[in-house]
Motif scaffolding. Structure first.
Motif, short mmCIF file in Angstrom:
data_model
loop_
_atom_site.label_atom_id
_atom_site.label_comp_id
_atom_site.label_asym_id
_atom_site.label_seq_id
_atom_site.Cartn_x
_atom_site.Cartn_y
_atom_site.Cartn_z
N UNK A 200 -35.85 60.36 -39.27
CA UNK A 200 -35.51 60.12 -40.67
C UNK A 200 -35.88 58.68 -40.98
N UNK A 201 -36.82 58.50 -41.90
CA UNK A 201 -37.28 57.15 -42.22
C UNK A 201 -37.49 57.02 -43.72
N UNK A 202 -37.47 55.77 -44.19
CA UNK A 202 -37.76 55.51 -45.60
C UNK A 202 -39.15 56.04 -45.93
N UNK A 203 -39.35 56.40 -47.21
CA UNK A 203 -40.63 56.99 -47.63
C UNK A 203 -41.83 56.13 -47.27
N UNK A 204 -41.62 54.82 -47.20
CA UNK A 204 -42.72 53.90 -46.95
C UNK A 204 -43.03 53.75 -45.46
N UNK A 205 -42.21 54.38 -44.59
CA UNK A 205 -42.36 54.21 -43.15
C UNK A 205 -42.62 55.54 -42.47
N UNK A 206 -43.28 55.50 -41.34
CA UNK A 206 -43.51 56.68 -40.51
C UNK A 206 -43.41 56.29 -39.05
N UNK A 207 -42.99 57.23 -38.21
CA UNK A 207 -42.84 56.98 -36.77
C UNK A 207 -43.74 57.96 -36.02
N UNK A 208 -44.94 57.54 -35.68
CA UNK A 208 -45.88 58.47 -35.02
C UNK A 208 -45.59 58.70 -33.54
N UNK A 209 -45.03 57.70 -32.84
CA UNK A 209 -44.81 57.83 -31.40
C UNK A 209 -43.47 57.23 -31.01
N UNK A 210 -42.77 57.90 -30.08
CA UNK A 210 -41.51 57.40 -29.52
C UNK A 210 -41.50 57.72 -28.03
N UNK A 211 -41.18 56.72 -27.22
CA UNK A 211 -41.03 56.91 -25.78
C UNK A 211 -39.73 56.28 -25.32
N UNK A 212 -39.19 56.78 -24.22
CA UNK A 212 -37.96 56.18 -23.68
C UNK A 212 -38.16 55.90 -22.19
N UNK A 213 -37.41 54.91 -21.70
CA UNK A 213 -37.52 54.50 -20.30
C UNK A 213 -36.12 54.17 -19.79
N UNK A 214 -35.92 54.31 -18.50
CA UNK A 214 -34.63 53.97 -17.90
C UNK A 214 -34.83 53.42 -16.50
N UNK A 215 -34.11 52.34 -16.21
CA UNK A 215 -34.02 51.82 -14.85
C UNK A 215 -32.57 51.98 -14.40
N UNK A 216 -32.19 51.32 -13.34
CA UNK A 216 -30.84 51.51 -12.82
C UNK A 216 -29.75 51.02 -13.77
N UNK A 217 -30.08 50.01 -14.61
CA UNK A 217 -29.06 49.45 -15.49
C UNK A 217 -29.50 49.32 -16.94
N UNK A 218 -30.73 49.66 -17.24
CA UNK A 218 -31.26 49.43 -18.58
C UNK A 218 -31.84 50.71 -19.16
N UNK A 219 -31.71 50.83 -20.48
CA UNK A 219 -32.33 51.93 -21.21
C UNK A 219 -33.15 51.32 -22.34
N UNK A 220 -34.37 51.81 -22.53
CA UNK A 220 -35.29 51.24 -23.51
C UNK A 220 -35.91 52.34 -24.34
N UNK A 221 -36.00 52.10 -25.65
CA UNK A 221 -36.70 53.02 -26.55
C UNK A 221 -37.86 52.26 -27.16
N UNK A 222 -39.04 52.82 -27.04
CA UNK A 222 -40.29 52.22 -27.52
C UNK A 222 -40.73 52.99 -28.77
#
Length: 304
Positions: A200-222
């Motif tokens: 869900x994004x504002x009309x002026x924005x788009x999200x073409x790609x999303x990736x996620x990563x996890x290590x032992x203590x960290x979570x990241x969303x790209x």
């Protein structure tokens, strides 16, 4: 001019009705001047005009420390009468027009302001007959609470500074993850979320790609963001990453190299503190811009 006994009675009554009187703009005694003291204005000095042989009465809304009144040039006054909440002064004939005398009074209740300073200026004939002095009181408890709050904020800043210093002492890249305990022998896991997240994004924005990563203590969303041509640049100011029950992961940083310009694509990386037990998804990620209403919400965000 009111008789001395009437003035004293009035002063005692003023002490009981200070909360009402402080809401008024004018003085309660006709012809009197009103001076208001604030808790933060303890360094302010109020000037009062006195004259040889003429009486000047100061009426206070609080009880005075009678023994703690300080007056420069006491020998220049023929009368110094300190009451429970009044102070009457009569300069003697030896007081020279233009002379100035410092007067300090202190209040008995311990609230702030705890004292008041006046500068008595001698005039040949234009003495101020009555001065009403009101205090905008602040209790010592409120100051103590303010000090406690400030100490807590200082402690929080010190802890944050210590954490940042520790991070800077560690090496960057993969060695830094190892030193800080963010990486174990299982390495870093990643997955593509582009087809599975709810966007869900504002009309002026788009999200073409999303990736996620996890290590032992960290979570990241790209997150990759497109900004439509003819609109304004977009910069992520903050982010939240919440689970189904409303619990939120602690966001460590929201990284973006530069604003995403209209007609271009940019990258936003959100890093959160997330031990393995805390990353049971799905999560909802929300990003918002620095100076505007446009936001991005991604649902069904999971981590490998």
């Amino acid at each position: 001019m009111p008789s001395p006994s009437r003035v004293v009675l009035l002063a005692l009554l003023l002490g009981g009705s200070a909360a009402v009187a402080q809401q008024e703009v004018s003085a309660s005694v006709p012809g009197a001047r009103r001076i208001e003291l604030t808790p933060e204005g303890t360094g302010n000095v109020s000037e009062v005009t006195v004259s040889p042989g003429l009486s000047t009465m100061l009426l206070f809304d609080s009880e005075l420390q009678r023994e703690a009144v300080e007056l420069e040039g006491r020998q220049r006054f023929s009368l110094i009468d300190v009451g429970q909440a009044t102070l009457r002064l009569v300069p003697s004939a030896n007081a020279t027009p233009g002379e100035r005398f410092k007067l300090v009074v202190r209040f008995r209740d311990g609230s702030a302001p705890s004292s008041a300073v006046f500068l008595l200026k001698v005039h040949p004939a234009k003495a101020e007959a009555t001065i009403e002095v009101y205090r905008e009181q602040r209790t010592m408890e409120s100051y103590q609470q303010e000090i406690r709050d400030a100490r807590a904020e200082v402690l929080r800043c010190q802890e944050e500074l210590a954490r940042m210093r520790a991070e800077h002492k560690a090496p960057g890249g993969m060695p830094g993850l190892l030193v800080n305990g963010g990486l174990d022998p299982h390495g870093v896991s990643g997955q593509a979320l582009t087809k599975t997240v709810a966007k869900t994004a504002a009309n002026e924005l788009a999200v073409p790609f999303v990736n996620s990563y996890r290590s032992s203590k960290l979570a990241t969303v790209d997150v990759w963001v497109d900004v439509k041509t003819g609109t304004l640049p977009w910069t992520a100011e903050g982010a939240t990453l919440k689970g189904r029950s409303g619990e939120a992961l602690k966001i460590l940083q929201v990284w973006q190299s530069e604003p995403v310009l209209p007609g271009t694509r940019g990258r936003v990386i959100v890093e959160a503190e997330a031990p393995a037990a805390a990353v049971q998804g799905p999560f909802s990620l929300k990003l918002w811009e620095a100076d505007g209403p446009r936001s991005i919400t991604l649902g069904n965000v999971t981590f490998p």
